[in-house]
Write a protein that holds these residues in place. Sequence first.
Motif, PDB file in Angstrom:
ATOM      1  N   HIS A 157       0.931  -1.050   0.089  1.00 21.23           N
ATOM      2  CA  HIS A 157       0.138  -0.076  -0.091  1.00 21.23           C
ATOM      3  C   HIS A 157       0.682   1.145   0.162  1.00 21.23           C
ATOM      4  CE1 HIS A 157      -3.023  -2.885   1.174  1.00 21.23           C
ATOM      5  NE2 HIS A 157      -3.807  -2.007   0.747  1.00 21.23           N
ATOM      6  N   SER A 158       2.150   1.058  -0.386  1.00 19.23           N
ATOM      7  CA  SER A 158       2.968   2.372  -0.363  1.00 19.23           C
ATOM      8  C   SER A 158       3.346   2.710   0.800  1.00 19.23           C
ATOM      9  CB  SER A 158       2.532   3.342  -1.627  1.00 19.23           C
ATOM     10  OG  SER A 158       2.494   2.811  -2.750  1.00 19.23           O
ATOM     11  N   GLY A 159       3.283   1.962   2.064  1.00 15.43           N
ATOM     12  CA  GLY A 159       3.409   2.711   3.346  1.00 15.43           C
ATOM     13  C   GLY A 159       4.620   2.005   3.936  1.00 15.43           C
ATOM     14  N   ARG A 160       4.740   2.210   5.458  1.00 14.83           N
ATOM     15  CA  ARG A 160       6.012   1.498   6.049  1.00 14.83           C
ATOM     16  C   ARG A 160       5.235   1.355   7.504  1.00 14.83           C
ATOM     17  NH1 ARG A 160       8.410   5.350   9.132  1.00 14.83           N
ATOM     18  NH2 ARG A 160       7.717   7.476   8.911  1.00 14.83           N
ATOM     19  N   ILE A 161       6.070   0.271   8.168  1.00 13.23           N
ATOM     20  CA  ILE A 161       6.097   0.128   9.565  1.00 13.23           C
ATOM     21  C   ILE A 161       7.368   0.650  10.162  1.00 13.23           C
ATOM     22  CG2 ILE A 161       5.646  -1.638  11.293  1.00 13.23           C
ATOM     23  CD1 ILE A 161       3.924  -3.329   9.277  1.00 13.23           C
ATOM     24  N   ALA A 162       6.913   0.915  11.340  1.00 12.05           N
ATOM     25  CA  ALA A 162       8.161   1.224  12.459  1.00 12.05           C
ATOM     26  C   ALA A 162       7.769   0.653  13.689  1.00 12.05           C
ATOM     27  CB  ALA A 162       8.279   2.868  12.623  1.00 12.05           C
ATOM     28  N   LEU A 163       8.733  -0.062  14.171  1.00 13.05           N
ATOM     29  CA  LEU A 163       8.814  -0.707  15.531  1.00 13.05           C
ATOM     30  C   LEU A 163       9.646   0.046  16.459  1.00 13.05           C
ATOM     31  CD1 LEU A 163       9.206  -4.098  14.079  1.00 13.05           C
ATOM     32  CD2 LEU A 163       7.030  -2.999  14.815  1.00 13.05           C
ATOM     33  N   THR A 164       8.919   0.523  17.518  1.00 11.22           N
ATOM     34  CA  THR A 164       9.802   1.539  18.786  1.00 11.22           C
ATOM     35  C   THR A 164       9.373   0.954  19.945  1.00 11.22           C
ATOM     36  OG1 THR A 164       7.952   3.215  18.515  1.00 11.22           O
ATOM     37  CG2 THR A 164      10.019   3.379  17.027  1.00 11.22           C
ATOM     38  N   ARG A 165      10.200   1.193  21.018  1.00 14.36           N
ATOM     39  CA  ARG A 165       9.578   1.175  22.368  1.00 14.36           C
ATOM     40  C   ARG A 165       8.648   1.978  22.950  1.00 14.36           C
ATOM     41  NH1 ARG A 165      10.293  -3.242  25.431  1.00 14.36           N
ATOM     42  NH2 ARG A 165      12.410  -3.503  25.162  1.00 14.36           N
ATOM     43  N   ALA A 166       7.527   1.454  23.371  1.00 11.37           N
ATOM     44  CA  ALA A 166       6.190   2.331  23.918  1.00 11.37           C
ATOM     45  C   ALA A 166       6.857   2.828  25.317  1.00 11.37           C
ATOM     46  CB  ALA A 166       5.116   1.458  23.753  1.00 11.37           C
ATOM     47  N   PRO A 167       6.357   4.018  25.344  1.00  9.27           N
ATOM     48  CA  PRO A 167       6.275   4.424  26.943  1.00  9.27           C
ATOM     49  C   PRO A 167       5.846   3.515  27.993  1.00  9.27           C
ATOM     50  CG  PRO A 167       5.280   6.066  25.304  1.00  9.27           C
ATOM     51  CD  PRO A 167       5.405   4.978  24.658  1.00  9.27           C
ATOM     52  N   SER A 168       4.841   2.403  27.691  1.00 10.63           N
ATOM     53  CA  SER A 168       4.314   1.711  28.607  1.00 10.63           C
ATOM     54  C   SER A 168       5.458   0.536  28.947  1.00 10.63           C
ATOM     55  CB  SER A 168       2.989   1.100  28.227  1.00 10.63           C
ATOM     56  OG  SER A 168       3.287   0.350  26.893  1.00 10.63           O
ATOM     57  N   GLY A 169       6.360   0.383  28.002  1.00 11.05           N
ATOM     58  CA  GLY A 169       7.527  -0.551  28.119  1.00 11.05           C
ATOM     59  C   GLY A 169       7.320  -1.607  27.159  1.00 11.05           C
ATOM     60  N   GLY A 170       6.195  -1.561  26.382  1.00 11.53           N
ATOM     61  CA  GLY A 170       5.975  -2.682  25.407  1.00 11.53           C
ATOM     62  C   GLY A 170       6.564  -2.310  24.030  1.00 11.53           C
ATOM     63  N   LEU A 171       5.872  -2.997  23.101  1.00 18.63           N
ATOM     64  CA  LEU A 171       6.290  -2.774  21.882  1.00 18.63           C
ATOM     65  C   LEU A 171       5.248  -2.020  21.026  1.00 18.63           C
ATOM     66  CD1 LEU A 171       8.379  -3.403  19.216  1.00 18.63           C
ATOM     67  CD2 LEU A 171       6.730  -5.275  18.770  1.00 18.63           C
ATOM     68  N   LYS A 172       5.562  -0.837  20.209  1.00 16.13           N
ATOM     69  CA  LYS A 172       4.727  -0.181  19.615  1.00 16.13           C
ATOM     70  C   LYS A 172       5.004  -0.423  18.087  1.00 16.13           C
ATOM     71  CE  LYS A 172       4.839   4.363  19.460  1.00 16.13           C
ATOM     72  NZ  LYS A 172       4.326   5.710  19.983  1.00 16.13           N
ATOM     73  N   ALA A 173       3.873  -0.773  17.269  1.00 23.74           N
ATOM     74  CA  ALA A 173       4.066  -0.922  15.960  1.00 23.74           C
ATOM     75  C   ALA A 173       3.168   0.190  15.360  1.00 23.74           C
ATOM     76  CB  ALA A 173       3.604  -2.146  15.338  1.00 23.74           C
ATOM     77  N   THR A 174       3.947   0.958  14.438  1.00 20.99           N
ATOM     78  CA  THR A 174       3.328   2.207  13.594  1.00 20.99           C
ATOM     79  C   THR A 174       3.228   2.187  12.375  1.00 20.99           C
ATOM     80  OG1 THR A 174       4.177   3.581  15.626  1.00 20.99           O
ATOM     81  CG2 THR A 174       3.272   4.590  13.667  1.00 20.99           C
ATOM     82  N   ILE A 175       1.954   2.142  11.847  1.00 21.12           N
ATOM     83  CA  ILE A 175       1.913   1.936  10.484  1.00 21.12           C
ATOM     84  C   ILE A 175       1.681   3.385   9.863  1.00 21.12           C
ATOM     85  CG2 ILE A 175       0.347   1.148   8.543  1.00 21.12           C
ATOM     86  CD1 ILE A 175      -0.341  -1.191  10.352  1.00 21.12           C
ATOM     87  N   HIS A 176       2.455   3.700   8.829  1.00 20.39           N
ATOM     88  CA  HIS A 176       2.495   4.976   7.878  1.00 20.39           C
ATOM     89  C   HIS A 176       1.834   4.609   6.581  1.00 20.39           C
ATOM     90  CE1 HIS A 176       4.698   7.399  11.040  1.00 20.39           C
ATOM     91  NE2 HIS A 176       5.217   6.239  11.234  1.00 20.39           N
ATOM     92  N   LEU A 177       0.635   5.134   6.205  1.00 17.97           N
ATOM     93  CA  LEU A 177       0.050   5.054   4.857  1.00 17.97           C
ATOM     94  C   LEU A 177      -0.053   6.404   4.298  1.00 17.97           C
ATOM     95  CD1 LEU A 177      -2.505   2.255   5.677  1.00 17.97           C
ATOM     96  CD2 LEU A 177      -0.457   2.029   4.369  1.00 17.97           C
ATOM     97  N   PRO A 178      -0.017   6.486   2.865  1.00 20.64           N
ATOM     98  CA  PRO A 178      -0.263   7.588   2.344  1.00 20.64           C
ATOM     99  C   PRO A 178      -1.617   8.366   2.521  1.00 20.64           C
ATOM    100  CG  PRO A 178       0.816   6.289   0.703  1.00 20.64           C
ATOM    101  CD  PRO A 178       0.633   5.510   1.979  1.00 20.64           C
ATOM    102  N   ARG A 179      -1.742   9.536   2.736  1.00 25.89           N
ATOM    103  CA  ARG A 179      -3.131  10.257   2.880  1.00 25.89           C
ATOM    104  C   ARG A 179      -3.898  10.200   1.619  1.00 25.89           C
ATOM    105  NH1 ARG A 179      -3.150  15.862   6.419  1.00 25.89           N
ATOM    106  NH2 ARG A 179      -5.361  15.561   5.942  1.00 25.89           N
TER     107      ARG A 179
END
Length: 360
Positions: free
Chosen positions: A334-356
Amino acid sequence: MCTCGDCAPSSAPTPSRRSATWATALSPAERWAVPLWAVFAIGNSALMWVVPGAETIPFHLVWISLALVYGVRPWPVPATLAVCLGVAVATGAPLWQHAHSKVIAFEETAEIPLMCLLFLVMVWHVRRRTAAVAEARLAASRERVAHEMTERFVRIATHELRTPITVARGYAEMLQLDSSDPGQASDVSVVVDELGKLSRITGRLAALAWAHQDARDGALVLDLGALVQRVARRWAPVVDGTIRVESAPTPVAGDEERMETALDCLVENAIRHGRAPIALRVRQDASAAVVEVEDHGPGIAPARARELLRGSDSPYSPRSGLGLMIAQGIVEAHSGRIALTRAPSGGLKATIHLPRLRPE
């Protein structure tokens, strides 16, 4: 008259047919480059005889035009050496004659071997670049064929495995229900569990096979906010309703079924490897629609999760990250990307970026 395949006329092109095909494959610039250059070079070589003392301009024009025409249409090595020698003779003869007549200094004739050397160095670089481009195209073609064969194998294998696994699981469940021996029932339950794992693996492999297909062709407008709410309602019973949703209407272009599969993979990963509550958020920034799936730890470390995205583990490992790979393939389609970072809660945060979705 024989009509068998062995006696049929050969479809291989004759030499004349091959030459005609090669000629038609050339662009107009390639077809006319050599004749036009020959006329230009002959004219300037003749001009060198006419204007003694000012022959340096047509001399350099001949060599510059030779370099240009070679860049448009390279020749084989023997033809290149022959052309270089011919141009050296054609342009060197008037220079030598004018030097012998003392119109110019003999030092001017040193330009003849220098221009030959410069042209041959240029030829060497052009041939190296041409070989590198051809090798890169061949490697890309091989990689594409290998990818298509792998994808085809996965599709066929998963299709062929589903039926026997389903049948075997059905019979095993029947034996489990009908068994009166506790030991035998326990053994059959192990078989049922393992067949269930195999069924889930084949399903995920099938999803991974079509995940990378381009989703832009025939894409429809879908509301990410509504999609996230639907995914949260479906998974809420699994975690006793501890799924938090923050969403707003966010239209994007894409395949709703495949995006739902990607979200399911990320939510399942958060549930299996993290702790409740699970947070789902949808928002828009200046350039993209953003979806966040966050668990509350311990989960998978972001660095480890990024390794799983690259498929570093076996797909049969319980922490293989196959769901993350499926989600990434769908999002990239879908021409997007996924970023995986440490969440403030201590868990894993998966962030999907899609074109508007831009308005018409």
